[in-house]
Scaffold this active site. Sequence first.
Site, PDB file in Angstrom:
ATOM      1  N   ARG A 197      -0.545  -8.772  13.829  1.00  0.00           N
ATOM      2  CA  ARG A 197      -0.943  -7.789  12.687  1.00  0.00           C
ATOM      3  C   ARG A 197      -2.138  -8.684  11.427  1.00  0.00           C
ATOM      4  NH1 ARG A 197       4.110  -5.006  10.496  1.00  0.00           N
ATOM      5  NH2 ARG A 197       3.109  -3.928   9.059  1.00  0.00           N
ATOM      6  N   LYS A 238       0.836  -1.300   0.017  1.00  0.00           N
ATOM      7  CA  LYS A 238       0.020   0.031   0.134  1.00  0.00           C
ATOM      8  C   LYS A 238       0.917   1.257  -0.002  1.00  0.00           C
ATOM      9  CE  LYS A 238      -2.218  -1.151   3.847  1.00  0.00           C
ATOM     10  NZ  LYS A 238      -1.530  -2.284   4.294  1.00  0.00           N
ATOM     11  N   ARG A 245      -9.656   0.865   8.977  1.00  0.00           N
ATOM     12  CA  ARG A 245      -9.104  -0.565   9.073  1.00  0.00           C
ATOM     13  C   ARG A 245     -10.140  -1.222   9.692  1.00  0.00           C
ATOM     14  NH1 ARG A 245      -3.033   0.551   9.070  1.00  0.00           N
ATOM     15  NH2 ARG A 245      -1.939  -1.348   9.397  1.00  0.00           N
ATOM     16  N   ARG A 247      11.123  -0.777  11.599  1.00  0.00           N
ATOM     17  CA  ARG A 247      10.024  -0.639  12.290  1.00  0.00           C
ATOM     18  C   ARG A 247       9.951  -1.780  13.213  1.00  0.00           C
ATOM     19  NH1 ARG A 247       5.062   0.139   8.263  1.00  0.00           N
ATOM     20  NH2 ARG A 247       3.999  -0.779   9.833  1.00  0.00           N
ATOM     21  N   ARG A 282      11.771  -6.279   3.906  1.00  0.00           N
ATOM     22  CA  ARG A 282      11.645  -4.884   4.306  1.00  0.00           C
ATOM     23  C   ARG A 282      12.579  -4.408   5.423  1.00  0.00           C
ATOM     24  NH1 ARG A 282       5.558  -1.840   4.638  1.00  0.00           N
ATOM     25  NH2 ARG A 282       5.621  -3.125   6.665  1.00  0.00           N
TER      26      ARG A 282
END
Length: 197
Positions: A150, A13, A88, A139, A127
Amino acid sequence: MRLVLLGPPGAGKGTQAARLVEKFGLLHLSTGDMLRSAAEAGTPTGLAAKEIMARGDLVPDRVVVKIIEDRIAEKDAANGFVLDGFPRTVAQAQSLDAMLAAKGQKLDAVVELEADAEKLVDRIVKRAEEAKRAGLPVRKDDDPAVFATRLAAYRAQTAPVSAYYRGTGLLKAVNGMEPIDAVTRALGTALERHTHA
Ligand code: AMP
């Protein structure tokens, strides 16, 4: 154009939103980025959100709804925006509809980046490795254990948002597992009607 990008964590996204910004001059509104900035700045909202985010759970609806409401009231949002990571939950989607309706506005499109859950954890690990190599902050929630939470939050609370937008006729789907450029092209096709308006 007012657009929502939906999809599980790691679906791309953020990457695709950045490309839409470049192509169409839209404002990129990522609630995740806004919450991370607030946490960094040490605001009360940011500090409360920080722990929730580190666990991989969702921040309360009223917190993110307020953040988005304040942000889209600003002048630079008047030409349109791409929402990344919001809404969300169905309650957030309903609040968004209400806040736009109060201004006589509505969403133009909602695009879901579809992705295979089993492959997403590899993307997240990648990532984190890339950020580390580039000397960028990693992160805390880009970690396989947190990622499971998540994904569970996505399945329980965010997947129903797709059904919500399918019901309003706004939902379009794009295969998020293709290479980045191919996803961008598919997104362009999905949005054609709106970008030529
Ligand atoms: P993201 O950068 O979109 O992956 O978001 C990172 C984290 O921020 C999420 O795992 C949630 O803890 C929190 N977050 C971001 N956007 C929302 C939202 N719309 N509602 C609730 N929590 C959110």
